[in-house]
Design a protein around this motif. Structure first.
Motif, PDB file in Angstrom:
ATOM      1  N   GLY A 103      29.053 -27.941-117.035  1.00 16.39           N
ATOM      2  CA  GLY A 103      30.097 -27.823-118.056  1.00 16.39           C
ATOM      3  C   GLY A 103      31.131 -28.927-117.940  1.00 16.39           C
ATOM      4  O   GLY A 103      31.574 -29.500-118.945  1.00 16.39           O
ATOM      5  N   TYR A 104      31.522 -29.240-116.716  1.00 16.02           N
ATOM      6  CA  TYR A 104      32.509 -30.295-116.468  1.00 16.02           C
ATOM      7  C   TYR A 104      31.989 -31.650-116.956  1.00 16.02           C
ATOM      8  O   TYR A 104      32.692 -32.389-117.662  1.00 16.02           O
ATOM      9  CB  TYR A 104      32.824 -30.338-114.974  1.00 16.02           C
ATOM     10  N   LEU A 105      30.749 -31.983-116.602  1.00 17.65           N
ATOM     11  CA  LEU A 105      30.174 -33.262-117.019  1.00 17.65           C
ATOM     12  C   LEU A 105      29.957 -33.310-118.530  1.00 17.65           C
ATOM     13  O   LEU A 105      30.152 -34.365-119.156  1.00 17.65           O
ATOM     14  CB  LEU A 105      28.866 -33.526-116.272  1.00 17.65           C
ATOM     15  N   ALA A 106      29.584 -32.192-119.137  1.00 15.10           N
ATOM     16  CA  ALA A 106      29.424 -32.148-120.601  1.00 15.10           C
ATOM     17  C   ALA A 106      30.761 -32.395-121.291  1.00 15.10           C
ATOM     18  O   ALA A 106      30.830 -33.109-122.298  1.00 15.10           O
ATOM     19  CB  ALA A 106      28.840 -30.803-121.026  1.00 15.10           C
ATOM     20  N   TRP A 107      31.811 -31.826-120.754  1.00 19.41           N
ATOM     21  CA  TRP A 107      33.159 -32.016-121.304  1.00 19.41           C
ATOM     22  C   TRP A 107      33.621 -33.461-121.125  1.00 19.41           C
ATOM     23  O   TRP A 107      34.041 -34.123-122.068  1.00 19.41           O
ATOM     24  CB  TRP A 107      34.108 -31.034-120.621  1.00 19.41           C
ATOM     25  N   LYS A 108      33.533 -33.963-119.905  1.00 21.12           N
ATOM     26  CA  LYS A 108      33.974 -35.335-119.631  1.00 21.12           C
ATOM     27  C   LYS A 108      33.100 -36.367-120.351  1.00 21.12           C
ATOM     28  O   LYS A 108      33.560 -37.461-120.678  1.00 21.12           O
ATOM     29  CB  LYS A 108      33.978 -35.622-118.127  1.00 21.12           C
ATOM     30  N   GLY A 109      31.846 -36.024-120.604  1.00 24.21           N
ATOM     31  CA  GLY A 109      30.924 -36.937-121.272  1.00 24.21           C
ATOM     32  C   GLY A 109      30.947 -36.865-122.785  1.00 24.21           C
ATOM     33  O   GLY A 109      30.210 -37.591-123.460  1.00 24.21           O
ATOM     34  N   GLY A 110      31.780 -36.001-123.344  1.00 19.54           N
ATOM     35  CA  GLY A 110      31.935 -35.956-124.795  1.00 19.54           C
ATOM     36  C   GLY A 110      30.923 -35.104-125.537  1.00 19.54           C
ATOM     37  O   GLY A 110      30.851 -35.146-126.759  1.00 19.54           O
ATOM     38  N   ILE A 111      30.138 -34.309-124.824  1.00 21.82           N
ATOM     39  CA  ILE A 111      29.184 -33.432-125.514  1.00 21.82           C
ATOM     40  C   ILE A 111      29.919 -32.245-126.124  1.00 21.82           C
ATOM     41  O   ILE A 111      29.582 -31.788-127.211  1.00 21.82           O
ATOM     42  CB  ILE A 111      28.051 -32.996-124.562  1.00 21.82           C
ATOM     43  N   VAL A 112      30.928 -31.747-125.424  1.00 21.93           N
ATOM     44  CA  VAL A 112      31.793 -30.679-125.954  1.00 21.93           C
ATOM     45  C   VAL A 112      33.241 -31.157-125.858  1.00 21.93           C
ATOM     46  O   VAL A 112      33.570 -32.017-125.040  1.00 21.93           O
ATOM     47  CB  VAL A 112      31.608 -29.343-125.177  1.00 21.93           C
TER      48      VAL A 112
END
Length: 151
Positions: A103-112
């Motif tokens: 979740g953290y990487l998805a957030w930081k990566g712009g997916i969410v």
């Protein structure tokens, strides 16, 4: 006979440190044989883009290319097994789970757009869009990330 002009190849950037041929030579062939239509690679591979395109052109292969950001440490060094970066398992604890890291990487990566908390990869599929993925590297500040994910 199709041939890549010698003066356009920089052999020093197309070989691993141990002298073995770099993946840039074999990737277009392998990608074509696997039927890949879209190639999503880390931005660290971008310097080889034009060489890959030349090789793909010789194979009459025209995939769509996309380069995504990298996960780097506070010194802007890419997380990599080659330099023995910390593994994901080194961050796991009772409070920090694989789902929280995803979740953290998805957030930081712009997916969410907001931190989703505990998620599974399949939960993120509806949000995946090449146009919204961040072009900025994800900088991991160990203490900051551990503190955030431990809450």
């Amino acid at each position: 006979e199709k041939r890549i002009p010698d003066r356009k190849i920089q052999i020093d950037t197309a070989a691993w440190f141990d002298g073995k041929p770099d993946l840039v030579f074999s990737s277009p062939y392998d990608d074509q044989k696997m039927g890949a239509t879209h190639l999503i690679r880390g931005s660290d591979i971008f310097p080889f883009f034009f060489m890959e395109v030349m090789i793909a052109k010789m194979l009459d292969y025209k995939p769509v290319h996309h380069y995504h950001s990298m996960v780097v440490d506070k010194n802007n060094v890419k997380y990599s097994k080659f330099i023995k970066s910390p593994s994901i398992s080194s961050y796991l604890s009772d409070k920090i789970t694989p789902g929280k890291i995803i979740g953290y990487l998805a957030w930081k990566g712009g997916i969410v757009t907001d931190y989703p908390g505990e998620v599974k990869l399949e939960d993120l599929l509806p949000f995946f869009n090449l146009k919204t993925i961040s072009k900025n590297d994800i900088i991991i500040y160990d203490a900051e990330m551990i503190n955030f994910l431990s809450q």
